[in-house]
Design a protein around this motif. Structure first.
Motif, mmCIF file in Angstrom:
data_model
loop_
_atom_site.group_PDB
_atom_site.id
_atom_site.type_symbol
_atom_site.label_atom_id
_atom_site.label_comp_id
_atom_site.label_asym_id
_atom_site.label_seq_id
_atom_site.Cartn_x
_atom_site.Cartn_y
_atom_site.Cartn_z
ATOM 1 N N ALA A 240 0.819 -1.223 0.000
ATOM 2 C CA ALA A 240 0.000 0.000 0.000
ATOM 3 C C ALA A 240 0.848 1.267 0.000
ATOM 4 C CB ALA A 240 -0.936 -0.013 1.205
ATOM 5 N N ASP A 241 1.959 1.283 0.746
ATOM 6 C CA ASP A 241 2.760 2.517 0.792
ATOM 7 C C ASP A 241 3.436 2.776 -0.555
ATOM 8 O OD1 ASP A 241 4.375 0.261 1.276
ATOM 9 O OD2 ASP A 241 5.927 1.473 2.231
ATOM 10 N N VAL A 242 3.781 1.700 -1.275
ATOM 11 C CA VAL A 242 4.404 1.861 -2.595
ATOM 12 C C VAL A 242 3.358 2.353 -3.604
ATOM 13 C CG1 VAL A 242 5.597 0.665 -4.470
ATOM 14 C CG2 VAL A 242 6.171 0.138 -2.083
ATOM 15 N N ALA A 244 0.849 4.161 -2.902
ATOM 16 C CA ALA A 244 0.634 5.582 -2.578
ATOM 17 C C ALA A 244 1.756 6.441 -3.154
ATOM 18 C CB ALA A 244 0.528 5.765 -1.061
ATOM 19 N N ALA A 245 2.998 5.927 -3.110
ATOM 20 C CA ALA A 245 4.130 6.684 -3.658
ATOM 21 C C ALA A 245 3.991 6.818 -5.177
ATOM 22 C CB ALA A 245 5.447 5.996 -3.290
ATOM 23 N N GLN A 248 1.350 9.404 -5.856
ATOM 24 C CA GLN A 248 1.902 10.721 -5.571
ATOM 25 C C GLN A 248 2.822 11.185 -6.694
ATOM 26 O OE1 GLN A 248 1.068 12.806 -3.000
ATOM 27 N NE2 GLN A 248 2.244 14.192 -4.298
#
Ligand SMILES: Nc1ncnc2c1ncn2[C@@H]1O[C@H](COP(=O)(O)OP(=O)(O)O)[C@@H](O)[C@H]1O
Ligand SMILES: [Mg+2]
Length: 317
Positions: A240-242, A244-245, A248
């Motif tokens: 999930a954090d990737v 989001a990156a 972005q």
């Protein structure tokens, strides 16, 4: 009928670029999707009769779905501006800097997104300095493997991966066949993703990240437009954090390049989960195998409704 538009919508597709066939397929798909909402749509090609056809029966709005130069370098949109015709998509100056890959990369890198280190070479410089010494210098500075591509291209035409020094001259020639300026950049190994951006509200937003897994390893022309030649995963199989990156990075590219309505950024996520910006597209492909429509569907959006929303927005702007 969608009478509030005050006339027909013209979809522009075709053109004389090497991506003519892709554009025709994108145009057909968007035209059908708009007709599904009762919009009166004509599809026109870009040739000597276009301006007369636009003058004779002035459309309320134009949807340029031309890939490659003219469609994506802003020239044709500049003519639409001169005619006072509203259109969906980015303005000419934003198109110019986005279509030129090194110019776009520099802007996006300055905004904090990683972009592969590169050297940009014009055919004249290459000839004047001599291919051998130039390529040796580049290879020793950037290392191997490398990616070689025309600065103003599309659909991977003229793009190739160089894994050994011996492959570099042929890759340069293949890229020069599509334009006078070539970018040689560090090859980023990892997961390829396409991030579509929709700018139909207050802020541009990223649609679900599409992972591209070509059967043959390289997302070349055949892998793009042959049904079944590439597997797509939406959302991409990344943490999930990737994701989001990636979202972005694409929104940053859209904003810093001054893009409007819709765009798509092509990225590679490396083993550490870091997205690298490859390029942004002002006229994302809309064919049956293209990633923009897949991202819309994953977001629960329909191509016709979204395009109609952007047409209304273009009329209001
Ligand atoms: N630096 C790079 N590292 C790894 N693969 C790359 C790199 N640049 C491009 N590619 C590959 O080549 C394809 C085409 O490059 P891209 O920059 O998106 O140009 P275009 O889509 O306009 O031809 C990408 O989809 C990707 O598969
Ligand atoms: Mg691309």
């Amino acid at each position: 009928m969608t009478s509030d538009l005050g006339g027909r919508v013209v979809v522009l597709a075709g053109g004389l670029s090497p991506e003519r066939d892709v554009s025709i397929r994108s145009g057909r798909r968007v035209a059908e999707a708009l007709r599904g909402h009762g919009v009166s749509v004509d599809t026109l090609d870009v040739d000597g009769s276009l301006l007369a056809a636009l003058a004779e029966d002035r459309p309320s709005c134009v949807v340029p779905l031309l890939h490659g130069a003219a469609g994506e370098d802003g020239a044709l949109r500049g003519v639409l501006d001169a005619l006072g015709l509203p259109y969906v998509g980015s303005r000419p100056s934003a198109c110019r800097s986005t279509f030129d890959k090194p110019v776009a990369s520099a802007a996006v890198r300055a905004a904090g997104v990683a972009a592969p280190e590169s050297v940009v070479l014009a055919a004249t410089t290459f000839r004047e300095l001599g291919a051998g010494p130039v390529l040796a210098a580049i290879e020793s500075s950037l290392g191997l493997p490398l990616m070689v591509k025309p600065t103003r291209g599309g659909s991977s035409l003229g793009a190739s991966v160089v894994r050994s020094a011996a492959e570099l001259p042929a890759a340069m020639m293949a890229a020069f066949a599509y334009g006078d300026i070539v970018v040689i950049e560090r090859y980023v190994a990892g997961t390829e993703v396409a991030v579509s951006v929709l700018d139909d509200g207050d802020e541009p937003r990223a649609l679900p990240v599409v992972e591209i897994a070509p059967d043959g390893g390289f997302y070349d022309y055949g892998a793009r437009y042959t049904a079944g030649a590439t597997e797509f995963f939406v959302p991409a199989r990344l943490p999930a954090d990737v994701l989001a990156a990636c979202a972005q990075a694409a929104v940053t590219a859209h904003s810093v390049l001054g893009l409007r309505h819709w765009s798509r950024s092509d990225l590679i996520v490396d083993a550490e989960g870091r997205p690298w910006f490859l390029e942004a597209n002002v006229a994302p492909g809309m064919t049956e195998t293209s990633t923009y429509p897949q991202a819309l569907a994953a977001a629960g959006l329909e191509l016709g409704a979204v395009t109609l929303g952007l047409v209304r927005r273009a009329l209001a702007e």
